[in-house]
Design an enzyme around this catalytic site. Sequence first.
Site: not given
Length: 414
Positions: A63, A58-60, A56
């Site tokens: 990345a 935060g992880e985007a 989602s």
Amino acid sequence: MRETFLFHLVFRLYHFLWICVLPFLIRSHRLKEGCAERTLKEVLFSRVDLWIHAASAGEAYLAGQIVAGLDDTQELDILITTNTLQGKEILEKVAGDQCHRVTVAYMVFDSPPLVRKAVKIADPKLLVLIELEIWPGLLAEMKRAGKNYIIVNGRMTEKSSRRYGKIGFIWKRLKPMAVLAISENDRIRFADLFGLSSRQAQYIPNLKFDRIETYRYWDEHDEKKDMSLVLASIAREEEDDVLFLVKMLLQKFPELLVHLFPRHMHRVQDWMERLEKNNINWILQSSKADSGSASVVIRDVFGELADEYRRANAVFVGGSLAPIGGQNFIEAFMNGVVPVTGPFLNDFSWVGEEVFREGLVKKGNNREEVLGLLVEALEKPMDKNVLGEKVNRYIAKKQGGTEITCQYIRTYLK
């Protein structure tokens, strides 16, 4: 990968479960967006060198950091998948700023036939999973295809560890090439779950620290401001305790102006009624009216929290007086004020105890202790320049995780 009868049986049952639930998922309002991509009726990607999955928002962001940190001497084909619309919007902005060829798509459902097809189409040299996105269907198909995967910025709570451990024999057959965990405790949990050596599971600094730039303190030459308190990200479950704080603080500091930020906007109406019932004068931020005789400003518009931190004499960061994991308190001390929290901070345990030892955050074990810490902060605020020196030393020691992660990825791609 050698598949035992029990392993094979579990995945037959897992496949059957997806047959049962998939018709309902594709009709879900939350998953309707991008459903064609999630079921591979629409395929946006082809063969890639690297596949990164960022669940989602935060992880985007993480990345994006990873892709930006990869060697730009060789242009890579990169697929980044996500589960949410917000994550996809962030990634699409990130993709346009890269020297690599980046494709963004929704992650397919973990139904074994779907992930088998996705792995065959993408045919990645390496799959990178961010934090705790371990889906058995995807990992099994990667193993069957002879592909490698690693977990980066890995974090796993004790609760998640117990839950995943119930089928520990599955995970030990699906072990990654490496796990880069955000704390020693997280490293141990991943190592136990997958049966990894200390060389395969390592602790590195959290990538989120690399997104923090520098301490941003308020200009001390600004005109004198009224005494103010920020109550940030207040969750429904702690509203009674926060109301107690408001009442007690206004009794002690009648001129105090409280800026109350509910975690969810649909709680604004409830706060209006609570304050009215307790004879506390309030206004809505959206009204654009001068605070005048109001004691509480209910912030019913998004944004502006960082600016209010810079103006505040004291801050309480919510989600922490009820067992719901806590909210981001780093933004507060990065903007010139020492935040106070309650005891429930499980979602931010990755920050470490050093923030409390250094006095960058103050934690109360109950609402009475939180009240005492807020009174102390209002009466004796920390010098902002002293705070800035502490913050910058702390952040400098925590950065570097992105470069270590990119080194691992470059090694595996070779």
